[in-house]
Enzyme design. Structure first.
Site, mmCIF file in Angstrom:
data_model
loop_
_atom_site.group_PDB
_atom_site.id
_atom_site.type_symbol
_atom_site.label_atom_id
_atom_site.label_comp_id
_atom_site.label_asym_id
_atom_site.label_seq_id
_atom_site.Cartn_x
_atom_site.Cartn_y
_atom_site.Cartn_z
ATOM 1 N N LYS A 91 0.112 4.205 -0.461
ATOM 2 C CA LYS A 91 -0.595 5.398 0.042
ATOM 3 C C LYS A 91 -0.347 6.596 -0.899
ATOM 4 C CE LYS A 91 -0.097 3.441 4.601
ATOM 5 N NZ LYS A 91 -0.254 3.611 6.032
ATOM 6 N N GLY B 290 2.050 2.038 10.871
ATOM 7 C CA GLY B 290 2.998 3.149 10.754
ATOM 8 C C GLY B 290 3.649 3.551 12.067
ATOM 9 N N GLU C 279 -5.601 -5.218 10.294
ATOM 10 C CA GLU C 279 -4.640 -4.144 10.528
ATOM 11 C C GLU C 279 -4.975 -3.442 11.843
ATOM 12 O OE1 GLU C 279 -2.628 -2.926 6.653
ATOM 13 O OE2 GLU C 279 -4.352 -1.618 6.889
ATOM 14 N N SER D 238 3.184 -2.367 10.435
ATOM 15 C CA SER D 238 4.640 -2.335 10.642
ATOM 16 C C SER D 238 5.341 -3.648 10.305
ATOM 17 C CB SER D 238 4.954 -1.893 12.081
ATOM 18 O OG SER D 238 4.462 -0.581 12.308
ATOM 19 N N HIS E 248 -9.666 0.932 4.605
ATOM 20 C CA HIS E 248 -8.412 1.161 5.337
ATOM 21 C C HIS E 248 -8.697 2.117 6.505
ATOM 22 C CE1 HIS E 248 -4.352 2.479 6.272
ATOM 23 N NE2 HIS E 248 -3.933 1.389 5.653
ATOM 24 N N GLU F 230 -7.149 4.554 7.602
ATOM 25 C CA GLU F 230 -6.954 5.980 7.294
ATOM 26 C C GLU F 230 -8.181 6.548 6.590
ATOM 27 O OE1 GLU F 230 -3.148 5.610 5.334
ATOM 28 O OE2 GLU F 230 -2.244 5.071 7.253
ATOM 29 N N ASN G 80 0.879 -1.176 0.000
ATOM 30 C CA ASN G 80 0.000 0.000 0.000
ATOM 31 C C ASN G 80 0.916 1.226 0.000
ATOM 32 O OD1 ASN G 80 -1.828 2.014 0.427
ATOM 33 N ND2 ASN G 80 -2.416 1.386 2.512
HETATM 34 C C1 PEP Z 1 -0.994 0.156 6.110
HETATM 35 O O1 PEP Z 1 -1.192 1.363 6.194
HETATM 36 O O2 PEP Z 1 -1.764 -0.562 5.454
HETATM 37 C C2 PEP Z 1 0.160 -0.386 6.816
HETATM 38 C C3 PEP Z 1 0.124 -1.630 7.161
HETATM 39 O O3 PEP Z 1 1.189 0.491 7.067
HETATM 40 P P1 PEP Z 1 2.586 0.142 7.793
HETATM 41 O O4 PEP Z 1 3.133 -1.106 7.162
HETATM 42 O O5 PEP Z 1 3.441 1.324 7.534
HETATM 43 O O6 PEP Z 1 2.295 -0.053 9.243
#
Ligand code: PEP
Length: 251
Positions: free
Chosen positions: A11, A169, A163, A208, A92, A94, A9
């Site tokens: 983003k 993040g 997630e 992460s 997601h 976000e 992703n």
């Molecule tokens: C995401 O935003 O889908 C995600 C998993 O981000 P990160 O790997 O940076 O935690």
């Protein structure tokens, strides 16, 4: 069913030059067994198509729940299909947080996606506060049951991404045990809808993921790969994670 899906992703990151460099350093053979799904910003979907090696699959990060018309700035499912895009991330955290996407909006987007034969990657996950209040399972069950029903499970391919918001993040990954416990719960929730069809649904983990924690996560029985944000912007790191999934797949 494929055991592993390794998804990026990106983003709101990237450029034509970033995309070119990223794929130029993709040194692993991409095979059919361990899928790679790259989700760039919509404006780079064609750039990924032009520059990615064979077998790299593309996904979008969002769609409108409307099919067409006067919705300035929106992108429809059929437009993505027109570009031969295969997947779309729906729900997601976000988007849930910054764009106030409720379970109802996510249900509509999911249905719009499957009607256009796009495969959704449905994201679910709890906040730190919900985890501390022991609301994780209720919350996730609710997120799933407001979107998935027997008809969808029987007729439409999709992925689920667990997630946990507190791990996105932040550099703080869920332990493999914590993640697997939730993945197992999600499989159980799907089983209650249809215990035969549920077997074909892969559940990937996001939060992460990097090349240091991927092996232990991917070894868990209910984890079928990853949705990767930060580490997917580093081609070397992303390659390493892909290689780990391939090695485990071949064991
Ligand atoms: C995401 O935003 O889908 C995600 C998993 O981000 P990160 O790997 O940076 O935690």
């Amino acid at each position: 069913m494929n055991k592993y899906f390794i998804s990026a992703n990106w983003k709101m990151n990237g450029s034509k030059e970033f995309t070119r460099t990223f794929f130029a350093s993709m040194n692993e053979d991409i095979d059919e067994d361990v899928k790679i799904i790259i989700c760039p910003a919509d404006c780079y979907l064609n750039t990924v198509d032009a520059m990615a090696p064979k077998n790299v699959i593309r996904g979008a990060q969002n769609i409108s729940f409307n099919t067409d018309g006067a919705y300035t700035g929106e992108v429809s499912a059929s437009m993505l299909k027109d570009l031969n895009v295969e997947y779309v991330i729906i729900g997601h955290s976000e988007r849930r947080d910054y764009h106030v996407e409720t379970n109802e909006i996510i249900r509509k987007k999911f249905n719009t996606a499957v009607s256009a034969n796009l495969k959704p990657i449905l994201c679910v996950g709890e906040s730190l506060d919900q985890r501390q209040k022991e609301e994780t399972f209720n919350h996730i069950e609710n997120q799933i049951l407001s979107v998935i029903n027997k008809e969808i499970l029987s007729n439409h391919p999709f992925l689920i991404a667990y997630e946990p918001i507190w791990a996105i993040g932040t550099g703080e990954t869920a332990t493999p045990e914590i993640a697997n416990e939730v993945h197992s719960f999600i499989h159980g929730t799907l089983d209650k809808i249809d215990s035969i069809q549920s077997k074909k649904i892969a559940i990937i983990y996001g939060g992460s993921v990097n090349s240091n924690n991927a092996y232990d996560l991917f070894k868990m029985s209910h984890i079928n790969g990853a949705l990767i944000g930060g580490s997917s912007l580093d081609a070397n790191e992303f390659n390493k994670i892909y290689k780990i999934a391939k090695e485990i797949n071949n064991e």
